[in-house]
Scaffold this motif. Structure first.
Motif, short mmCIF file in Angstrom:
data_model
loop_
_atom_site.label_atom_id
_atom_site.label_comp_id
_atom_site.label_asym_id
_atom_site.label_seq_id
_atom_site.Cartn_x
_atom_site.Cartn_y
_atom_site.Cartn_z
N GLN A 49 53.33 71.87 -21.47
CA GLN A 49 53.34 71.99 -22.93
C GLN A 49 51.96 72.33 -23.42
O GLN A 49 50.96 71.85 -22.87
CB GLN A 49 53.77 70.66 -23.57
N LEU A 50 51.90 73.16 -24.46
CA LEU A 50 50.67 73.44 -25.18
C LEU A 50 50.86 72.94 -26.60
O LEU A 50 51.84 73.32 -27.26
CB LEU A 50 50.36 74.93 -25.20
N VAL A 51 49.96 72.11 -27.05
CA VAL A 51 50.07 71.52 -28.38
C VAL A 51 48.80 71.76 -29.16
O VAL A 51 47.71 71.32 -28.75
CB VAL A 51 50.36 70.01 -28.29
N ALA B 89 46.79 71.49 -23.18
CA ALA B 89 47.87 71.76 -22.24
C ALA B 89 48.13 70.53 -21.38
O ALA B 89 47.17 69.89 -20.93
CB ALA B 89 47.52 72.95 -21.35
N SER B 90 49.38 70.21 -21.18
CA SER B 90 49.73 69.04 -20.38
C SER B 90 50.89 69.38 -19.46
O SER B 90 51.64 70.31 -19.70
CB SER B 90 50.08 67.86 -21.28
N GLY B 91 51.03 68.58 -18.43
CA GLY B 91 52.10 68.79 -17.47
C GLY B 91 51.53 68.88 -16.07
O GLY B 91 50.39 68.52 -15.81
N GLN C 225 58.00 71.30 -18.25
CA GLN C 225 56.98 70.87 -17.31
C GLN C 225 55.58 71.08 -17.83
O GLN C 225 54.66 70.34 -17.48
CB GLN C 225 57.14 71.62 -15.99
N GLY D 98 51.96 77.49 -27.58
CA GLY D 98 52.06 76.30 -28.40
C GLY D 98 52.94 76.57 -29.60
O GLY D 98 53.39 77.70 -29.83
N GLN D 99 53.18 75.53 -30.38
CA GLN D 99 54.07 75.67 -31.54
C GLN D 99 53.37 76.28 -32.74
O GLN D 99 54.02 76.71 -33.69
CB GLN D 99 54.65 74.29 -31.91
N CYS E 270 43.82 72.96 -28.73
CA CYS E 270 45.07 73.22 -28.04
C CYS E 270 44.98 72.54 -26.68
O CYS E 270 44.13 72.90 -25.86
CB CYS E 270 45.32 74.71 -27.87
N TYR F 244 52.86 80.27 -21.42
CA TYR F 244 53.30 79.26 -22.38
C TYR F 244 52.62 79.48 -23.72
O TYR F 244 51.47 79.94 -23.79
CB TYR F 244 52.98 77.85 -21.87
#
Length: 123
Positions: free
Chosen positions: A3-5, A24-26, A1, A114-115, A22, A112
């Motif tokens: 995501q941090l990218v 954040a989405s959702g 729900q 990120g990758q 970075c 959360y």
């Protein structure tokens, strides 16, 4: 729900600059604090900087002069400007945030990560 990218890492020469992002989405309701961490090879992960939604910032002593954290609250994005990079800045940089999000009519909160994005400082 949620995501941090991260993006913006790469190879940079000593003395150079780069900006990490970075996003954040959702189904995000609120993000109060957004953090940047880094982990160098063979070392523990360290908190580099954080910023609140009101713009209050704090930095690790080792980066205080050269790093600048900022954020775009409307787009749930946090940035890390790194200037005068040094070889010791080589690390995987990750963003982290406790996110309040909604699912249906309910609200939840969770941390959360990120990758991560690799920053390598080398000539």
């Amino acid at each position: 729900q949620v995501q941090l990218v991260e993006s913006g890492g790469g190879l940079v020469q000593p003395g150079g600059s780069l900006r990490l992002s970075c996003a954040a989405s959702g189904s995000i309701f609120n993000i109060n604090v957004m953090n940047w961490y880094r982990q160098a090879p063979g070392k523990e992960r360290e908190l580099v900087a954080h910023i609140t939604s009101g713009g209050f910032t704090n930095y690790a002593d080792s980066v205080k002069v050269r790093f600048t954290i900022s954020r775009d609250n409307a787009n749930n994005t946090v940035y890390l400007q790194i200037n005068s990079v040094k070889p010791e800045d080589t690390a995987v940089y990750s963003c982290n945030a406790p996110v309040q999000y909604y699912s249906g009519s309910d609200y939840y909160s969770s941390h959360y990560w990120g990758q991560g994005t690799q920053v390598t400082v080398s000539s």
